[in-house]
Write a protein that holds these residues in place. Sequence first.
Motif, PDB file in Angstrom:
ATOM      1  N   LYS A 105       0.821  -1.209   0.000  1.00 46.28           N
ATOM      2  CA  LYS A 105       0.000   0.000   0.000  1.00 46.28           C
ATOM      3  C   LYS A 105       0.854   1.257   0.000  1.00 46.28           C
ATOM      4  O   LYS A 105       0.463   2.292  -0.559  1.00 46.28           O
ATOM      5  N   ALA A 106       2.016   1.189   0.644  1.00 47.75           N
ATOM      6  CA  ALA A 106       2.873   2.367   0.759  1.00 47.75           C
ATOM      7  C   ALA A 106       3.829   2.530  -0.413  1.00 47.75           C
ATOM      8  O   ALA A 106       4.614   3.481  -0.445  1.00 47.75           O
ATOM      9  N   LEU A 189      -3.969   2.512   7.362  1.00 46.04           N
ATOM     10  CA  LEU A 189      -3.078   2.982   6.307  1.00 46.04           C
ATOM     11  C   LEU A 189      -3.733   2.833   4.940  1.00 46.04           C
ATOM     12  O   LEU A 189      -3.628   3.736   4.094  1.00 46.04           O
ATOM     13  N   VAL A 193      -4.323   5.952   2.412  1.00 50.77           N
ATOM     14  CA  VAL A 193      -3.711   5.968   1.081  1.00 50.77           C
ATOM     15  C   VAL A 193      -4.792   6.055   0.006  1.00 50.77           C
ATOM     16  O   VAL A 193      -4.627   6.752  -1.020  1.00 50.77           O
ATOM     17  N   ASN A 197      -5.052   8.941  -2.781  1.00 47.90           N
ATOM     18  CA  ASN A 197      -5.084   8.651  -4.222  1.00 47.90           C
ATOM     19  C   ASN A 197      -6.312   9.262  -4.887  1.00 47.90           C
ATOM     20  O   ASN A 197      -6.229   9.777  -6.016  1.00 47.90           O
ATOM     21  N   ILE A 220       2.896   9.959  -0.783  1.00 46.73           N
ATOM     22  CA  ILE A 220       2.296   8.784  -0.147  1.00 46.73           C
ATOM     23  C   ILE A 220       3.354   7.979   0.609  1.00 46.73           C
ATOM     24  O   ILE A 220       3.112   7.486   1.715  1.00 46.73           O
ATOM     25  N   SER A 224       3.338   7.325   4.565  1.00 49.03           N
ATOM     26  CA  SER A 224       3.326   5.955   5.076  1.00 49.03           C
ATOM     27  C   SER A 224       4.441   5.741   6.091  1.00 49.03           C
ATOM     28  O   SER A 224       4.232   5.083   7.125  1.00 49.03           O
TER      29      SER A 224
END
Length: 260
Positions: A105-106, A189, A193, A197, A220, A224
């Motif tokens: 995700k990060a 998280l 995110v 986005n 991002i 993170s």
Amino acid sequence: MLELNPDQLIELTFSFLLPFFRIGAFLMALPLIGSNLVSVPVRLAFAFIFSVIITPVIAMPEYESISPGMIVLIFEQLIIGVVLGFVVTVLFQIFSLAGQLAAMKAGLGFAMSNDPANGISVATLGQYYLSMAGLAFIGTNGHHVMFEYLVESFTYWPVGAGFASEKYYDLATLGGWLFEKALLMVLPLAIAVLIMNLSFGIVAKASPQLNIFALGFPVIMLFSMFFFWVMLEDFLDIYKLFFTEMTDWLKNVWGIRLNG
């Protein structure tokens, strides 16, 4: 003078070997101790010493020392030992999976590192979470608790009592618990995110001439990293919560508990 005939000596040997197989299998499956960081001779030596200590207090059933039934008893002890170690492994894999999901995700999924314990390459963040879980496990005396559970298993699952088939289904349900807790750890998280986005997508749609996604990726990533730093404050509390849930599962599902 103490005298032992060959039959008594064989019986005494197998009375020691049956707990030894269960303890040895447990140590082979237990995280940290069962990893490549600890050599097999060291684990076997520890299992030997542990077996010598607890063998005199274990009730052994009547059995023939040299018979096909002995092979069944040996496999039974191996299964129970591996199962108990597997339960703790599931606890550790929660943090490993959460770290890998968070890394993806990060935008840090490309950062891979070698896992010396298992000999594979994993996401660096997942390895970091796994190391933190190992430190928490040792620092809170979790290994002492699991050794107590191992000793108590000889009371709840005596030698020769068998291992019920429904317990395998109980193990399968731990997979759902693993994914649930890993997703709960990474969910804040993931939502943050996603919102970022969406915000960048709206800005890019409003101003197509701006290359907003070239700026969004490092933003991002920095956010993170800040999120991971903030989360470290509650990491030990999260681990204690999951460890308590694991012990409650052993008590409520399998009926095995400490101090009776």
